[in-house]
Motif scaffolding. Structure first.
Motif, short mmCIF file in Angstrom:
data_model
loop_
_atom_site.label_atom_id
_atom_site.label_comp_id
_atom_site.label_asym_id
_atom_site.label_seq_id
_atom_site.Cartn_x
_atom_site.Cartn_y
_atom_site.Cartn_z
N LEU A 128 2.37 -1.93 17.35
CA LEU A 128 3.36 -3.01 17.33
C LEU A 128 4.06 -3.08 15.97
O LEU A 128 5.28 -3.26 15.90
CB LEU A 128 2.67 -4.33 17.65
N LYS A 129 3.30 -2.94 14.90
CA LYS A 129 3.87 -3.03 13.56
C LYS A 129 4.27 -1.67 13.00
O LYS A 129 4.95 -1.60 11.97
CB LYS A 129 2.87 -3.70 12.61
N GLY A 130 3.85 -0.60 13.67
CA GLY A 130 4.17 0.73 13.18
C GLY A 130 3.45 1.07 11.89
O GLY A 130 3.97 1.82 11.06
N GLU A 131 2.24 0.53 11.69
CA GLU A 131 1.49 0.74 10.46
C GLU A 131 0.23 1.54 10.73
O GLU A 131 -0.41 1.38 11.78
CB GLU A 131 1.11 -0.60 9.82
N TYR A 132 -0.13 2.38 9.78
CA TYR A 132 -1.41 3.08 9.82
C TYR A 132 -2.44 2.20 9.13
O TYR A 132 -2.19 1.67 8.05
CB TYR A 132 -1.31 4.44 9.11
N VAL A 133 -3.59 2.05 9.76
CA VAL A 133 -4.62 1.12 9.27
C VAL A 133 -5.91 1.89 9.01
O VAL A 133 -6.40 2.61 9.88
CB VAL A 133 -4.89 -0.01 10.28
N ILE A 134 -6.44 1.73 7.81
CA ILE A 134 -7.72 2.36 7.45
C ILE A 134 -8.68 1.26 7.02
O ILE A 134 -8.39 0.49 6.09
CB ILE A 134 -7.54 3.38 6.32
N ASP A 135 -9.80 1.16 7.73
CA ASP A 135 -10.83 0.17 7.42
C ASP A 135 -11.94 0.85 6.61
O ASP A 135 -12.56 1.82 7.06
CB ASP A 135 -11.42 -0.42 8.70
N LEU A 136 -12.18 0.31 5.42
CA LEU A 136 -13.24 0.77 4.53
C LEU A 136 -14.22 -0.38 4.32
O LEU A 136 -13.87 -1.55 4.55
CB LEU A 136 -12.67 1.21 3.18
N PRO A 137 -15.45 -0.09 3.91
CA PRO A 137 -16.38 -1.17 3.62
C PRO A 137 -15.80 -2.15 2.59
O PRO A 137 -15.53 -1.77 1.46
CB PRO A 137 -17.61 -0.44 3.07
N GLY A 138 -15.53 -3.36 3.00
CA GLY A 138 -15.03 -4.39 2.09
C GLY A 138 -13.53 -4.47 1.96
O GLY A 138 -13.03 -5.37 1.28
N GLN A 139 -12.78 -3.58 2.61
CA GLN A 139 -11.33 -3.68 2.50
C GLN A 139 -10.63 -2.98 3.67
O GLN A 139 -11.19 -2.08 4.30
CB GLN A 139 -10.84 -3.05 1.18
N PHE A 187 2.88 7.71 6.55
CA PHE A 187 1.63 8.46 6.52
C PHE A 187 1.59 9.31 5.26
O PHE A 187 2.39 10.23 5.09
CB PHE A 187 1.52 9.34 7.76
N SER A 188 0.67 9.00 4.36
CA SER A 188 0.60 9.67 3.06
C SER A 188 -0.76 10.33 2.89
O SER A 188 -1.79 9.65 2.77
CB SER A 188 0.83 8.66 1.94
N ALA A 189 -0.77 11.66 2.87
CA ALA A 189 -2.02 12.39 2.67
C ALA A 189 -2.61 12.10 1.30
O ALA A 189 -3.83 11.95 1.14
CB ALA A 189 -1.78 13.89 2.85
N GLN A 190 -1.76 12.02 0.28
CA GLN A 190 -2.22 11.75 -1.08
C GLN A 190 -2.88 10.39 -1.18
O GLN A 190 -3.93 10.23 -1.82
CB GLN A 190 -1.05 11.85 -2.05
N ARG A 191 -2.29 9.41 -0.53
CA ARG A 191 -2.85 8.06 -0.60
C ARG A 191 -4.17 7.97 0.16
O ARG A 191 -5.10 7.29 -0.30
CB ARG A 191 -1.85 7.06 -0.01
N ILE A 192 -4.27 8.65 1.29
CA ILE A 192 -5.52 8.63 2.06
C ILE A 192 -6.64 9.30 1.26
O ILE A 192 -7.76 8.78 1.18
CB ILE A 192 -5.32 9.33 3.42
#
Length: 215
Positions: A129-140, A147-152
């Motif tokens: 719906l928002k067109g966003e990639y979401v990454i869930d990490l412990p605590g954040q 989509f950014s490979a460097q940022r991931i």
């Protein structure tokens, strides 16, 4: 009387044969559908894009230390190539990055004794719906539109897993640390996993790291 009994016996035998025949037909159709489904999955895998074959996970800068009386393992994780990951997320799949660390106590005359097994889990998905990639990490939770490979890769620097109290480690004893990292497709129905028990649901081939240490 004998004629009537004979007719009844023949009718019962005929009904039993019909019931057995129906049971065999049901089993036959079930096996046929199951084989057809397996063949369909195999054909899909053959025709699927092979962009994930060039992908790999790399564990580096691994450190095992004692922090606040707790044995911890820290390491950096690098993902080379992101074509398969982006394609899977754009198709609505949920992915899970699973890091598993285990400590075994080595023994000469017996099997090694497992002391602890701890997991680190990060999930990836796309909010359509928002067109966003979401990454869930412990605590954040991290969201980004591009989509950014460097940022991931930056998110998976200095992964820390607490293992066990330092007091558990004995002087003069040999131990082994094993770290396994895998990127898996989540939400696969359990009945499919059991049916295709020989199938790997890893999006990228798992990475294994092992080291021995002694206190």
């Amino acid at each position: 009387m004998k004629g009537k009994r004979g007719k009844e016996d023949r009718r019962r035998r005929s009904e039993n044969r019909n019931r057995k025949g129906e049971g065999v037909k049901k089993k036959y159709f079930f096996i046929l559908h199951l084989l057809s489904f397996i063949l369909f999955v195999l054909l899909c895998s053959v025709s699927a894009p092979t962009s994930g074959l060039a992908q790999k996970l790399e564990v580096y800068n691994l450190v095992l230390d004692n922090t606040n009386a707790t044995l911890k393992v820290r390491f950096d994780l690098k993902i080379d190539g992101f074509n398969a990951i982006k394609e899977a997320l754009d198709n609505g799949e949920d992915l899970g990055l699973v890091c598993r660390a285990t400590i075994d106590m080595q023994r000469k005359f017996f099997w090694d004794r497992s002391l602890v097994c701890r997991n680190f889990l990060s999930t990836m998905r796309k909010d359509m719906l928002k067109g966003e990639y979401v990454i869930d990490l412990p605590g954040q939770t991290v969201r980004f539109t591009e989509f950014s490979a460097q940022r991931i890769n930056k998110l998976f620097q200095n992964i820390e897993i607490s293992l066990l109290p330092w007091s558990t480690i004995k002087k003069g004893q040999n131990y082994s640390l094993k770290v396994e990292v895998a990127l898996k497709t989540l939400e696969i129905p359990e009945w499919i996993k059991k049916t295709l028990f020989f199938w790997s649901w890893d999006l990228i081939e798992p990475e294994y790291f092992e080291m021995e240490f002694r206190y």
